[in-house]
Design an enzyme around this catalytic site. Structure first.
Site, PDB file in Angstrom:
ATOM      1  N   TYR A 108      37.397  17.460  -9.927  1.00 49.85           N
ATOM      2  CA  TYR A 108      36.367  17.380 -10.966  1.00 49.85           C
ATOM      3  C   TYR A 108      36.665  18.443 -12.007  1.00 49.85           C
ATOM      4  O   TYR A 108      36.963  19.595 -11.679  1.00 49.85           O
ATOM      5  CB  TYR A 108      34.971  17.623 -10.360  1.00 49.85           C
ATOM      6  CG  TYR A 108      33.883  17.656 -11.404  1.00 49.85           C
ATOM      7  CD1 TYR A 108      33.148  16.513 -11.689  1.00 49.85           C
ATOM      8  CD2 TYR A 108      33.602  18.818 -12.116  1.00 49.85           C
ATOM      9  CE1 TYR A 108      32.163  16.514 -12.673  1.00 49.85           C
ATOM     10  CE2 TYR A 108      32.631  18.837 -13.098  1.00 49.85           C
ATOM     11  CZ  TYR A 108      31.914  17.684 -13.368  1.00 49.85           C
ATOM     12  OH  TYR A 108      30.953  17.702 -14.333  1.00 49.85           O
ATOM     13  N   GLU A 196      33.757  15.405 -19.672  1.00 49.16           N
ATOM     14  CA  GLU A 196      33.866  15.412 -18.212  1.00 49.16           C
ATOM     15  C   GLU A 196      34.963  14.457 -17.739  1.00 49.16           C
ATOM     16  O   GLU A 196      35.018  13.319 -18.176  1.00 49.16           O
ATOM     17  CB  GLU A 196      32.523  14.990 -17.607  1.00 49.16           C
ATOM     18  CG  GLU A 196      32.506  15.022 -16.091  1.00 49.16           C
ATOM     19  CD  GLU A 196      31.192  14.472 -15.531  1.00 49.16           C
ATOM     20  OE1 GLU A 196      30.359  15.286 -15.106  1.00 49.16           O
ATOM     21  OE2 GLU A 196      31.002  13.249 -15.536  1.00 49.16           O
TER      22      GLU A 196
END
Ligand code: GDP
Ligand code: MN
Length: 388
Positions: A108, A196
């Site tokens: 992530y 993101e």
């Protein structure tokens, strides 16, 4: 401002961040052709303004072009409900067909504006993928954050530190340093409030790749980017939010049944608080801003009335720059145009306030005027109770 995954990936690609090959499609036939072009085996990804698609059946692997056609046909037009959409879901009108990738490990990586420090903050985890929310709750120590000093910017030693914390080494770690620096550059140049990549993957063959991408632009910086207007997919947005933005009004949907028209964000927050204190539940709030005209007030009022949940309207305006009689005229114009009989309470103060109140009380609308915020909130709640 939100954009789709495929658009976010185009932007990342232009900053030298590696993304899978793919094509966005709007029909099942196109999806099949795109699958053929990619060699048959592909991932079919529904494009909606929300995450959590994987778990909701919006991301599927197809083993041949006919299967891509089948999956796309099923997804097109469907309302996809994920944990981020609410129960109505969002309609799928575009599908991204991408080459499949053999995933070694999922990470992530994001950069977002941290309101506490007013700085960009980099967040990274070696436990990326569809369960990142769970990781944040159960194993917060696996999530690394780094606040970026806007004066020095993000330095390569800091990016290297992040790559090492992710457990990367050798040339993959160096690729990751470049990727992180490019991501920060993208944030600054494109005025992102969120960027993101989840998951960022290392493929079995040892390459870094952004398998998913999400970008939010800072609404206050949109004027610097003429190209953003074209990128917006209005079919993914609340129609009332769209009409509000056309008139340069800020409209926010909430869960209750009292529509609120205010001027200024601070006054909006105070209005919601005082309504709640008096057992009122706001359905929305609409900020008409400082120097609104009669037309703008009328548009604002009509937008509030179009919200199906609205059973009463509370107006709280300080007419410092705006004249209260102009506000009253706008309300009367809009209410009579759409034949509104709902209870209305108007609390306003400022220039021409007596003229404004007189116009309202003589208008024949179901309206009460109030001089105080607390009193106004009590009145709107009482008017609703007596109607019920
Ligand atoms: P989200 O659920 O809306 O965040 O959608 P994502 O784009 O992140 O897709 C969900 C998951 O699908 C990812 O976390 C991956 O595990 C998986 N996925 C997506 N594309 C591929 C691919 O090309 N190969 C493999 N093996 N998995 C993929
Ligand atoms: Mn994802």
């Amino acid at each position: 401002m939100n954009i789709h995954e495929y658009q976010a990936k185009e932007i990342l690609g232009s900053f030298d961040i590696p993304v899978p090959r793919g094509r966005v499609t709007v029909t099942a036939d196109q999806a099949e052709r795109a699958a053929k072009m990619l060699g048959g085996h592909c991932v079919v990804k529904a494009q909606i303004y929300a995450g959590g698609r994987g778990k909701a059946g919006g991301v599927k692997v197809a083993h041949h072009p006919e299967q891509a056609h089948e999956i796309a046909k099923e997804l097109f037009g469907k309302r996809l409900v994920t944990h981020q959409t609410g129960p109505e879901g969002l309609k799928v009108r575009r599908i991204l067909i991408e080459e499949t990738v053999e995933v070694g490990r999922e990470y992530y990586l994001s950069i977002t504006l941290d309101r506490q420090t007013s700085r960009y903050c980099l967040i990274a985890s070696s436990e990326g993928g569809v369960n990142i929310e769970e990781v944040a709750e159960t194993a917060p120590e696996k999530i690394h954050t780094l606040t970026i000093d806007p004066y020095t910017g993000l330095r390569s030693y800091q990016a290297r530190g992040v790559a090492l914390k992710l457990g990367l080494s050798g040339s993959i770690a160096e690729d990751c340093v470049q990727l992180i620096l490019n991501l920060y550059r993208c944030c600054l140049e494109k005025d992102c409030s969120l960027l993101e990549i989840n998951p960022l993957v290392v493929t079995k063959a040892g390459w870094l790749l952004a398998l998913d991408a999400k970008i939010n632009f800072d609404d206050n910086a949109i004027f610097r980017h003429w190209e953003y207007h074209e990128m917006q997919d209005y079919s993914q947005m609340d129609p009332l939010e769209i009409s509000a933005s056309k008139f340069d009004l800020a409209y926010i949907k909430l869960g209750g049944n009292i529509g609120c028209m205010v001027n200024g964000a601070g006054l909006a927050m105070a209005t919601l608080d005082v309504l709640k204190e008096n057992s009122g539940e706001p359905a929305n709030f609409l900020d008409v801003g400082g120097g609104a005209t009669r037309e703008k007030v009328a548009e604002a009022f009509k937008i509030i009335l179009q919200d199906k949940d609205v059973e009463a309207v509370f107006v709280n305006i300080f007419g410092g720059i705006m004249r209260c009689d102009v506000i009253a005229q706008g309300i009367i114009e809009a209410a009579s145009e759409v034949d509104c009989h709902l209870p209305i309470v108007v609390r306003m103060d400022g220039s021409q306030v007596e003229e404004g109140k007189k116009l309202l009380t003589e208008s024949g609308l179901n309206v009460q005027c109030s001089d105080f915020l607390g009193d106004g909130a009590k009145r709107i709640v009482a008017m609703m109770q007596s109607e019920a």
